[in-house]
Write a protein that holds these residues in place. Structure first.
Motif, PDB file in Angstrom:
ATOM      1  N   LEU A   1       0.825  -1.214   0.000  1.00 52.23           N
ATOM      2  CA  LEU A   1       0.000   0.000   0.000  1.00 52.23           C
ATOM      3  C   LEU A   1       0.858   1.263   0.000  1.00 52.23           C
ATOM      4  CD1 LEU A   1      -2.765  -1.132   2.529  1.00 52.23           C
ATOM      5  CD2 LEU A   1      -3.114  -0.580   0.113  1.00 52.23           C
ATOM      6  N   VAL A   2       1.981   1.237   0.745  1.00 54.08           N
ATOM      7  CA  VAL A   2       2.875   2.394   0.779  1.00 54.08           C
ATOM      8  C   VAL A   2       3.518   2.620  -0.583  1.00 54.08           C
ATOM      9  CG1 VAL A   2       5.041   3.276   1.740  1.00 54.08           C
ATOM     10  CG2 VAL A   2       3.329   2.276   3.255  1.00 54.08           C
ATOM     11  N   ASN A   3       3.856   1.537  -1.262  1.00 57.20           N
ATOM     12  CA  ASN A   3       4.488   1.650  -2.575  1.00 57.20           C
ATOM     13  C   ASN A   3       3.512   2.120  -3.653  1.00 57.20           C
ATOM     14  OD1 ASN A   3       6.980   0.808  -1.618  1.00 57.20           O
ATOM     15  ND2 ASN A   3       6.623  -1.343  -2.106  1.00 57.20           N
TER      16      ASN A   3
ATOM     17  N   GLN B   1      11.105  -2.834  10.872  1.00 57.16           N
ATOM     18  CA  GLN B   1      11.623  -3.183   9.542  1.00 57.16           C
ATOM     19  C   GLN B   1      10.887  -2.424   8.444  1.00 57.16           C
ATOM     20  OE1 GLN B   1      10.829  -7.381   9.995  1.00 57.16           O
ATOM     21  NE2 GLN B   1      13.009  -7.873  10.295  1.00 57.16           N
ATOM     22  N   LEU B   2       9.569  -2.309   8.596  1.00 54.13           N
ATOM     23  CA  LEU B   2       8.768  -1.597   7.600  1.00 54.13           C
ATOM     24  C   LEU B   2       9.128  -0.108   7.575  1.00 54.13           C
ATOM     25  CD1 LEU B   2       6.553  -1.675   5.489  1.00 54.13           C
ATOM     26  CD2 LEU B   2       4.863  -1.444   7.325  1.00 54.13           C
ATOM     27  N   THR B   3       9.333   0.477   8.740  1.00 52.94           N
ATOM     28  CA  THR B   3       9.742   1.877   8.810  1.00 52.94           C
ATOM     29  C   THR B   3      11.075   2.082   8.099  1.00 52.94           C
ATOM     30  OG1 THR B   3       8.560   2.243  10.901  1.00 52.94           O
ATOM     31  CG2 THR B   3      10.343   3.770  10.375  1.00 52.94           C
ATOM     32  N   GLN B   4      12.026   1.168   8.327  1.00 52.40           N
ATOM     33  CA  GLN B   4      13.317   1.250   7.645  1.00 52.40           C
ATOM     34  C   GLN B   4      13.152   1.188   6.126  1.00 52.40           C
ATOM     35  OE1 GLN B   4      15.232  -2.002  10.139  1.00 52.40           O
ATOM     36  NE2 GLN B   4      17.000  -0.675   9.792  1.00 52.40           N
TER      37      GLN B   4
ATOM     38  N   TYR C   1      14.172   4.091   3.583  1.00 47.95           N
ATOM     39  CA  TYR C   1      15.215   3.752   2.615  1.00 47.95           C
ATOM     40  C   TYR C   1      14.828   4.220   1.217  1.00 47.95           C
ATOM     41  CZ  TYR C   1      18.444   0.976  -0.212  1.00 47.95           C
ATOM     42  OH  TYR C   1      19.393   0.582  -1.123  1.00 47.95           O
ATOM     43  N   LYS C   2      13.526   4.202   0.944  1.00 49.09           N
ATOM     44  CA  LYS C   2      13.032   4.644  -0.369  1.00 49.09           C
ATOM     45  C   LYS C   2      12.795   6.147  -0.406  1.00 49.09           C
ATOM     46  CE  LYS C   2      11.141   0.244  -1.816  1.00 49.09           C
ATOM     47  NZ  LYS C   2       9.987  -0.473  -2.426  1.00 49.09           N
ATOM     48  N   LYS C   3      13.302   6.854   0.613  1.00 53.70           N
ATOM     49  CA  LYS C   3      13.181   8.306   0.718  1.00 53.70           C
ATOM     50  C   LYS C   3      11.719   8.753   0.706  1.00 53.70           C
ATOM     51  CE  LYS C   3      17.854   9.367  -0.724  1.00 53.70           C
ATOM     52  NZ  LYS C   3      18.319   9.402   0.654  1.00 53.70           N
ATOM     53  N   ASN C   4      10.901   7.976   1.370  1.00 56.16           N
ATOM     54  CA  ASN C   4       9.502   8.331   1.606  1.00 56.16           C
ATOM     55  C   ASN C   4       9.431   8.878   3.038  1.00 56.16           C
ATOM     56  OD1 ASN C   4       6.776   8.315   2.384  1.00 56.16           O
ATOM     57  ND2 ASN C   4       6.297   6.544   1.105  1.00 56.16           N
ATOM     58  N   TYR C   5       9.072  10.152   3.187  1.00 55.62           N
ATOM     59  CA  TYR C   5       9.114  10.785   4.501  1.00 55.62           C
ATOM     60  C   TYR C   5       7.714  11.107   5.034  1.00 55.62           C
ATOM     61  CZ  TYR C   5      13.949  10.908   3.185  1.00 55.62           C
ATOM     62  OH  TYR C   5      15.202  10.525   2.779  1.00 55.62           O
ATOM     63  N   THR C   6       6.745  10.272   4.660  1.00 52.46           N
ATOM     64  CA  THR C   6       5.416  10.369   5.245  1.00 52.46           C
ATOM     65  C   THR C   6       5.539  10.226   6.765  1.00 52.46           C
ATOM     66  OG1 THR C   6       4.431   9.329   3.288  1.00 52.46           O
ATOM     67  CG2 THR C   6       3.104   9.328   5.311  1.00 52.46           C
ATOM     68  N   PRO C   7       4.881  11.100   7.545  1.00 56.82           N
ATOM     69  CA  PRO C   7       4.971  10.975   9.015  1.00 56.82           C
ATOM     70  C   PRO C   7       4.510   9.593   9.493  1.00 56.82           C
ATOM     71  CG  PRO C   7       3.967  13.066   8.416  1.00 56.82           C
ATOM     72  CD  PRO C   7       4.082  12.272   7.149  1.00 56.82           C
ATOM     73  N   ILE C   8       5.287   8.996  10.392  1.00 61.07           N
ATOM     74  CA  ILE C   8       4.964   7.676  10.946  1.00 61.07           C
ATOM     75  C   ILE C   8       4.828   7.796  12.458  1.00 61.07           C
ATOM     76  CG2 ILE C   8       5.771   5.304  11.319  1.00 61.07           C
ATOM     77  CD1 ILE C   8       7.283   5.511   8.665  1.00 61.07           C
ATOM     78  N   LEU C   9       3.660   7.418  12.956  1.00 67.36           N
ATOM     79  CA  LEU C   9       3.393   7.387  14.396  1.00 67.36           C
ATOM     80  C   LEU C   9       3.288   5.933  14.825  1.00 67.36           C
ATOM     81  CD1 LEU C   9       2.576   8.442  17.182  1.00 67.36           C
ATOM     82  CD2 LEU C   9       0.292   8.901  16.282  1.00 67.36           C
ATOM     83  N   ILE C  10       4.203   5.491  15.652  1.00 68.45           N
ATOM     84  CA  ILE C  10       4.205   4.116  16.148  1.00 68.45           C
ATOM     85  C   ILE C  10       3.205   3.995  17.299  1.00 68.45           C
ATOM     86  CG2 ILE C  10       5.567   2.325  17.305  1.00 68.45           C
ATOM     87  CD1 ILE C  10       6.381   2.619  14.424  1.00 68.45           C
ATOM     88  N   LEU C  11       2.369   2.957  17.247  1.00 68.22           N
ATOM     89  CA  LEU C  11       1.431   2.624  18.327  1.00 68.22           C
ATOM     90  C   LEU C  11       1.811   1.240  18.825  1.00 68.22           C
ATOM     91  CD1 LEU C  11      -1.899   3.640  16.490  1.00 68.22           C
ATOM     92  CD2 LEU C  11      -0.482   5.075  17.963  1.00 68.22           C
ATOM     93  N   SER C  12       2.365   1.151  20.031  1.00 63.88           N
ATOM     94  CA  SER C  12       2.903  -0.131  20.479  1.00 63.88           C
ATOM     95  C   SER C  12       2.707  -0.346  21.971  1.00 63.88           C
ATOM     96  CB  SER C  12       4.393  -0.229  20.145  1.00 63.88           C
ATOM     97  OG  SER C  12       4.937  -1.445  20.631  1.00 63.88           O
TER      98      SER C  12
END
Length: 222
Positions: free
Chosen positions: A39-41, A61-64, A68-79
């Motif tokens: 979906l991100v791709n 791993q998914l965040t990395q 790595y693909k220079k996608n800088y969409t904000p990521i909020l981790i819920l854990s």
């Protein structure tokens, strides 16, 4: 806003989807890291909400992969992982913020709004390059240089350097640095800022550019 939710716990995902849909957000749910990667791709997202413990590819791993693909969409981790080490690992690998489960829905909304405001500010900012003496940062490329040679910085080191350069010749205290760069509330006696200042200095030839102001904080000077 189009939000990608990556969560395999149906109870939690139902709670988030219901709440955010009622607030007018558009939500797409992925229950595995592999599904989220596709979906991100394939699409652009305004924000990604992501669990760490996922079947297959985990959240770190998914965040990395995303960064790595220079996608800088904000990521909020819920854990549910609540140790400082877990938070630091997520942020070091490119996450923008970290919210520990269980959480109040209003806090989730507040964190989301803060990230999207920050993202919009960066998008609207017409300055695509920062420079201080021999240092230069190309914000479009998400790359720092010294003497026109690329610096190998982690995501957190990069964010720290950018924030210092955006405020060159100004003293920034530890609370300001923690809030802006790490985006989470650390205990007051944490030394994470000092550690990362040391990391940055070790990668910059002119180490004296980043000044320690006793009792106040740090600043970068030309």
């Amino acid at each position: 806003m189009h939000i990608l939710l990556v969560e395999d716990d149906q109870r939690i995902s139902n709670f988030i989807v219901k709440g955010l849909t009622e607030k007018g957000y558009y939500i797409t749910l992925a229950t595995t890291g592999e599904e989220a990667r596709t979906l991100v791709n394939e699409q652009n997202w305004d924000l990604i909400l992501m669990d760490i413990m996922l079947p297959g590819i985990n959240g770190i791993q998914l965040t990395q992969m995303i960064r790595y693909k220079k996608n800088y969409t904000p990521i909020l981790i819920l854990s549910a992982l609540s140790e400082s080490e877990d938070k630091v690992e997520a942020l070091d690998h490119g996450a923008d913020d970290y919210l520990t489960k269980p959480f109040y829905f209003n806090e989730l909304l507040s964190r989301m709004n803060a990230l999207t405001r920050r993202s919009k500010f960066n998008f609207d900012d017409k300055t695509h390059e920062l420079s201080v003496a021999s240092l230069r940062v190309n914000l479009d490329e998400h790359q720092a240089y010294q003497h026109d040679l690329p610096l190998d910085l982690s995501p957190t080191e990069y964010k720290l350097l950018v924030y210092l350069m955006q405020n060159k010749n100004k003293v920034l205290n530890r609370t300001q640095l923690l809030t802006t760069v790490w985006g989470i509330n650390y205990e007051n006696n944490t030394n994470v800022v000092d550690v990362y200042i040391s990391y940055l200095r070790s990668k910059i030839d002119e180490k004296e550019m980043i000044h320690t102001v006793k009792g106040a904080g740090y600043m970068i000077k030309e």
